[in-house]
Write a protein that holds these residues in place. Structure first.
Motif, PDB file in Angstrom:
ATOM      1  N   MET A 276      37.152 -35.209 -16.852  1.00 48.67           N
ATOM      2  CA  MET A 276      36.498 -35.611 -18.093  1.00 48.67           C
ATOM      3  C   MET A 276      35.789 -36.957 -17.900  1.00 48.67           C
ATOM      4  O   MET A 276      34.651 -37.147 -18.336  1.00 48.67           O
ATOM      5  N   PHE A 277      36.456 -37.879 -17.177  1.00 49.82           N
ATOM      6  CA  PHE A 277      35.890 -39.201 -16.965  1.00 49.82           C
ATOM      7  C   PHE A 277      34.618 -39.118 -16.127  1.00 49.82           C
ATOM      8  O   PHE A 277      33.600 -39.730 -16.441  1.00 49.82           O
ATOM      9  N   ILE A 278      34.680 -38.304 -15.070  1.00 48.88           N
ATOM     10  CA  ILE A 278      33.506 -38.166 -14.205  1.00 48.88           C
ATOM     11  C   ILE A 278      32.326 -37.636 -15.012  1.00 48.88           C
ATOM     12  O   ILE A 278      31.202 -38.148 -14.921  1.00 48.88           O
ATOM     13  N   GLN A 279      32.589 -36.608 -15.839  1.00 48.77           N
ATOM     14  CA  GLN A 279      31.511 -36.053 -16.665  1.00 48.77           C
ATOM     15  C   GLN A 279      30.990 -37.107 -17.645  1.00 48.77           C
ATOM     16  O   GLN A 279      29.792 -37.210 -17.888  1.00 48.77           O
ATOM     17  N   ALA A 280      31.913 -37.928 -18.183  1.00 45.16           N
ATOM     18  CA  ALA A 280      31.513 -38.973 -19.120  1.00 45.16           C
ATOM     19  C   ALA A 280      30.617 -39.997 -18.430  1.00 45.16           C
ATOM     20  O   ALA A 280      29.639 -40.468 -19.009  1.00 45.16           O
ATOM     21  N   VAL A 281      30.960 -40.329 -17.185  1.00 43.70           N
ATOM     22  CA  VAL A 281      30.155 -41.311 -16.454  1.00 43.70           C
ATOM     23  C   VAL A 281      28.744 -40.768 -16.249  1.00 43.70           C
ATOM     24  O   VAL A 281      27.749 -41.467 -16.460  1.00 43.70           O
ATOM     25  N   GLN A 282      28.688 -39.488 -15.874  1.00 43.87           N
ATOM     26  CA  GLN A 282      27.366 -38.901 -15.625  1.00 43.87           C
ATOM     27  C   GLN A 282      26.498 -38.928 -16.878  1.00 43.87           C
ATOM     28  O   GLN A 282      25.282 -39.000 -16.798  1.00 43.87           O
ATOM     29  N   ASN A 283      27.136 -38.905 -18.065  1.00 46.00           N
ATOM     30  CA  ASN A 283      26.377 -38.852 -19.296  1.00 46.00           C
ATOM     31  C   ASN A 283      26.389 -40.153 -20.073  1.00 46.00           C
ATOM     32  O   ASN A 283      26.006 -40.165 -21.237  1.00 46.00           O
ATOM     33  N   ALA A 284      26.862 -41.248 -19.448  1.00 47.31           N
ATOM     34  CA  ALA A 284      26.975 -42.535 -20.132  1.00 47.31           C
ATOM     35  C   ALA A 284      27.680 -42.382 -21.479  1.00 47.31           C
ATOM     36  O   ALA A 284      27.287 -42.946 -22.484  1.00 47.31           O
ATOM     37  N   ASP A 285      28.734 -41.588 -21.488  1.00 50.18           N
ATOM     38  CA  ASP A 285      29.481 -41.326 -22.721  1.00 50.18           C
ATOM     39  C   ASP A 285      30.503 -42.443 -22.907  1.00 50.18           C
ATOM     40  O   ASP A 285      31.671 -42.323 -22.515  1.00 50.18           O
ATOM     41  N   ILE A 286      30.028 -43.547 -23.493  1.00 50.28           N
ATOM     42  CA  ILE A 286      30.826 -44.771 -23.517  1.00 50.28           C
ATOM     43  C   ILE A 286      32.187 -44.622 -24.205  1.00 50.28           C
ATOM     44  O   ILE A 286      33.202 -45.055 -23.651  1.00 50.28           O
ATOM     45  N   PRO A 287      32.265 -44.034 -25.366  1.00 50.13           N
ATOM     46  CA  PRO A 287      33.588 -43.936 -26.005  1.00 50.13           C
ATOM     47  C   PRO A 287      34.616 -43.255 -25.108  1.00 50.13           C
ATOM     48  O   PRO A 287      35.760 -43.697 -25.013  1.00 50.13           O
ATOM     49  N   VAL A 288      34.217 -42.203 -24.416  1.00 51.69           N
ATOM     50  CA  VAL A 288      35.157 -41.499 -23.539  1.00 51.69           C
ATOM     51  C   VAL A 288      35.573 -42.390 -22.374  1.00 51.69           C
ATOM     52  O   VAL A 288      36.752 -42.500 -22.028  1.00 51.69           O
ATOM     53  N   MET A 289      34.578 -43.080 -21.787  1.00 51.73           N
ATOM     54  CA  MET A 289      34.895 -43.929 -20.636  1.00 51.73           C
ATOM     55  C   MET A 289      35.848 -45.050 -21.011  1.00 51.73           C
ATOM     56  O   MET A 289      36.838 -45.304 -20.329  1.00 51.73           O
ATOM     57  N   SER A 290      35.538 -45.725 -22.121  1.00 52.36           N
ATOM     58  CA  SER A 290      36.403 -46.859 -22.468  1.00 52.36           C
ATOM     59  C   SER A 290      37.784 -46.362 -22.886  1.00 52.36           C
ATOM     60  O   SER A 290      38.798 -46.993 -22.583  1.00 52.36           O
ATOM     61  N   ALA A 291      37.842 -45.222 -23.525  1.00 48.36           N
ATOM     62  CA  ALA A 291      39.143 -44.679 -23.902  1.00 48.36           C
ATOM     63  C   ALA A 291      39.951 -44.356 -22.651  1.00 48.36           C
ATOM     64  O   ALA A 291      41.140 -44.681 -22.554  1.00 48.36           O
ATOM     65  N   TYR A 292      39.290 -43.769 -21.658  1.00 46.57           N
ATOM     66  CA  TYR A 292      39.981 -43.429 -20.416  1.00 46.57           C
ATOM     67  C   TYR A 292      40.510 -44.693 -19.750  1.00 46.57           C
ATOM     68  O   TYR A 292      41.666 -44.764 -19.333  1.00 46.57           O
ATOM     69  N   LEU A 293      39.642 -45.689 -19.678  1.00 47.37           N
ATOM     70  CA  LEU A 293      40.044 -46.939 -19.027  1.00 47.37           C
ATOM     71  C   LEU A 293      41.254 -47.547 -19.726  1.00 47.37           C
ATOM     72  O   LEU A 293      42.230 -47.952 -19.091  1.00 47.37           O
ATOM     73  N   LEU A 294      41.174 -47.590 -21.043  1.00 47.74           N
ATOM     74  CA  LEU A 294      42.279 -48.171 -21.814  1.00 47.74           C
ATOM     75  C   LEU A 294      43.565 -47.372 -21.618  1.00 47.74           C
ATOM     76  O   LEU A 294      44.651 -47.922 -21.476  1.00 47.74           O
ATOM     77  N   LEU A 295      43.405 -46.064 -21.601  1.00 48.81           N
ATOM     78  CA  LEU A 295      44.583 -45.220 -21.482  1.00 48.81           C
ATOM     79  C   LEU A 295      45.252 -45.415 -20.129  1.00 48.81           C
ATOM     80  O   LEU A 295      46.481 -45.540 -20.032  1.00 48.81           O
ATOM     81  N   VAL A 296      44.435 -45.457 -19.071  1.00 54.37           N
ATOM     82  CA  VAL A 296      44.990 -45.658 -17.728  1.00 54.37           C
ATOM     83  C   VAL A 296      45.658 -47.025 -17.647  1.00 54.37           C
ATOM     84  O   VAL A 296      46.777 -47.173 -17.124  1.00 54.37           O
ATOM     85  N   ALA A 297      44.993 -48.045 -18.216  1.00 55.08           N
ATOM     86  CA  ALA A 297      45.585 -49.383 -18.216  1.00 55.08           C
ATOM     87  C   ALA A 297      46.903 -49.367 -18.973  1.00 55.08           C
ATOM     88  O   ALA A 297      47.903 -49.960 -18.544  1.00 55.08           O
TER      89      ALA A 297
END
Lengths: 325, 330
Positions: A276-297
């Motif tokens: 999901m994160f990789i797909q989000a990066v490809q599409n500059a899907d910021i909410p998904v990326m930041s949510a992923y980052l926060l969740l992993v942290a």
């Protein structure tokens, strides 16, 4: 003990705030999300209107405050790409990653510790040498290569295990599990080995070197001089003393397993958060990326907190220091 | 001499270490006995083979070290040829061991009580509760106050001297016939040393335990031992009653050791020291191993190795003894 826990919790909160800031700032620079969301023939006025609606024109601090406030309530906004709440996307993807990471971690620990103990005790046996050679392979090959090799051998050549996907899953409440079906379990084997092999070899080598060190200590010699059985000495006295650094590393590696799942999930097209994160990066899907980052942290912080508490449980000396501090 | 066999009897013990450059003989043909209730001191510099002798007796030589010859008998029965499994019940049950550093002898992650109870239950057919009662008894006996409470403490909650008492309690768990104490006081403060030595002496007197006391501290030996064996480069160079060895040593090396003890009533204000250092195992000199450092060495010492010879109530491995004996028989 309570003060110790509270102090650790406060530290954890500071770490999370810092990560949130990073996530927020970082993803303001990955590209204009509006461009990704709209077609080429959208007018500038329409773009402006969308920008306004998403709150992208507000002052940065207001945006950050809103981000924190929402994140604290487990609301990461709407995915720009698929136009659905990020939390429900995560809820769909999380079980897949969790089951994969857990299986990989169990594989690493349940195989790594006994192998480490064995190679530590029987330093010169041929089996130890075999284990160590295998672990060298595991530690030096990159994850994606191991994945591709495993796919080549077990999926392409032997055709016994699937090369991608989760297989059949069973839905229990909001959780989808692949652990209850034969095809789900089969699909789990290759990705879990791929993800866990490096960690397993790390655990093996760490436990081994710790065992070698502990077995040389005076209290082990004294334990032998007291006539305790080999089992009591090796597993009762030696193993417990090797576990302290091992737990730290396993804790950190558990975080790494979740983070590295990105690669494994990509290789095996595993429908988890990494993909999901990789797909989000490809599409500059910021909410998904930041949510992923926060969740992993958050997972990292949580695991570290648990590790700290485990220390206290295992090593009485930490208990004292924790109380005094 | 005695109707009962001595508790420990070592005959012609050799310990060797195979290395790439050849086999090193770390303990070379040593023999001694220890009777019940007797304290035999073993002294010598670091590397003389004292500790290795102790490890060899309890069967815990670290590989590649191995017993290459000789016999070790415990209560008349040979133990040097026992298998690992047959040796294990003897350790802790019939031979207790105390190591130098009480700070590192106890496992830091277990309560001292658990370590004592574990040892007791390994050797004696006692239940958990009886073993605990016995552990409290033992701790009280070695002078730990409030043992009922302290039994649940962790090693780091004890001071060094108290930990050595715990270690002694552990060694005494199963009432062994022999205690091997390897530098039991070296890591302790002087005032604590005296307490531990007194304790050790009292315990063996009361129980009739034989003690092999390994140390490089002649003061401790003088205070504790009945007999003393002086080791140099893997061999016993002198063995005899402690008073005789201390006051009228026959071997120049022993005299050198005695000269390096400070004494309060001593007239000279300088301590004598033995020049040079003990030879490495790879370069043991021909003849008497001590000859390059010996102020009294003569030709024979440089060629021929002396064996132990009877003199007074002692045995000494020195050609001077033979010469004096020939010239002026006592």
């Amino acid at each position: 003990m309570l003060a110790f826990t509270i102090r650790r919790l406060l530290e954890a909160a500071v770490v999370m705030l810092t990560v949130a800031l990073l996530a927020f700032v970082l993803f303001r620079f990955v590209g204009d999300p509006i461009n990704q969301m709209v077609g080429q023939d959208t007018s500038i006025a329409e773009r402006e209107e969308l920008r306004q609606r998403l709150g992208l024109n507000d002052p940065v601090l207001v945006q950050f405050g809103r981000f924190i406030w929402n994140a604290a309530r487990y609301d990461f906004g709407i995915s720009y790409q698929v136009k659905r709440p990020v939390t429900s996307l995560i809820a769909e993807r999380f079980p897949a990653t969790f089951e994969l990471a857990l299986t990989a971690a169990l594989f690493a620990v349940l195989l790594g510790i006994p192998m480490g103990v064995y190679t530590g005790i029987h330093r010169d046996s041929w089996l130890s040498k075999l284990f160590l050679s295998v672990s060298l392979v595991g530690i030096s090959l990159p994850t994606f290569l191991i994945g591709i090799l495993l796919i080549y051998v077990f999926a392409v050549q032997l055709g016994v295990l699937p090369s991608f996907g989760r297989g059949e899953v069973v839905r229990i409440g909001g959780w989808t599990t692949g652990l209850l079906t034969a095809s789900g379990l089969k699909a789990l084997i290759l990705p879990a080995i791929t993800l866990g092999l490096f960690q397993m070899t790390l655990v093996t080598r760490l436990v081994r070197s710790q065992m070698l060190e502990v077995l040389r200590t005076d209290y082990i010699k004294f334990a032998r001089a007291r006539g305790l059985s080999d089992r009591a000495v090796n597993f009762g006295h030696a193993l417990k003393n090797t576990l302290i650094p091992v737990i730290t590393i396993i804790g950190l590696q558990l975080g790494a397993i979740i983070a590295f799942a990105i690669i494994t999930e990509t290789v095996f097209q595993w429908p988890g958060m990494g993909l999901m994160f990789i797909q989000a990066v490809q599409n500059a899907d910021i909410p998904v990326m930041s949510a992923y980052l926060l969740l992993v942290a958050f997972l990292f912080v949580l695991i570290n907190l648990i590790v700290d508490l485990l220390y206290v449980w295992i090593d009485p000396r930490v208990r004292i220091y924790g109380r005094e501090a | 001499m005695m109707a009962e066999p001595p508790v420990l009897s070592v005959r012609n013990l050799r310990v060797e270490f195979p290395t790439r450059r050849g086999t090193l003989l770390a303990v070379d043909d040593i023999s001694f006995d220890i009777a019940a209730g007797e304290v035999l001191g073993i002294v010598g510099e670091s590397g003389a083979g004292k500790s290795l002798t102790g490890s060899a007796i309890i069967g815990l030589l670290e590989p590649p070290g191995r017993v290459a010859g000789g016999e070790i008998r415990l209560g008349g029965r040979r133990i040097d040829n026992l298998s690992r499994e047959a040796m294990r019940p003897i350790r802790g049950k019939r031979i207790g061991m105390v190591f130098q550093d009480p700070l590192t002898s106890l496992n830091p992650l277990y309560r001292v009580g658990d370590q004592i109870i574990e040892t007791i239950r390994t050797h004696l057919p006692l239940g958990e509760r009886e073993a605990r009662a016995r552990a409290i008894e033992l701790l009280t006996e070695v002078g730990i106050q409030g043992a009922e409470r302290r039994i649940d403490a962790y090693p780091h909650e004890f001071s060094g001297g108290m930990r050595q008492r715990v270690v002694l309690a552990l060694a005494l768990c199963a009432e062994p016939e022999l205690i091997i104490a390897d530098e039991p006081t070296t890591a302790l403060d002087v005032s604590i040393q005296a307490q531990i030595i007194q304790l050790l002496k009292r315990l063996c007197r009361e129980r009739g335990t034989a003690v092999m006391l390994i140390t490089h501290d002649m003061g401790v030996i003088a205070e504790t031992a009945n007999r003393v064996a002086v080791m140099y480069a893997g061999r016993i160079v002198e063995i005899g009653p402690v008073r005789e060895v201390i006051q009228s040593a026959h071997h120049p090396y022993t005299r050198g050791l005695m000269g390096s003890i400070p004494s309060l009533e001593g007239t000279s204000d300088r301590l004598t020291q033995i020049p040079g250092s003990m030879p490495r195992l790879t370069a043991i000199p021909k003849g008497c191993a001590f000859n390059p450092r010996c102020p009294l060495a003569f030709d024979r010492c440089r060629v021929e190795r002396p064996d132990l010879m009877a003199v007074d109530h002692s045995l000494a491995a020195c050609w001077l003894v033979a010469r004096e004996g020939a010239e002026a028989p006592r």
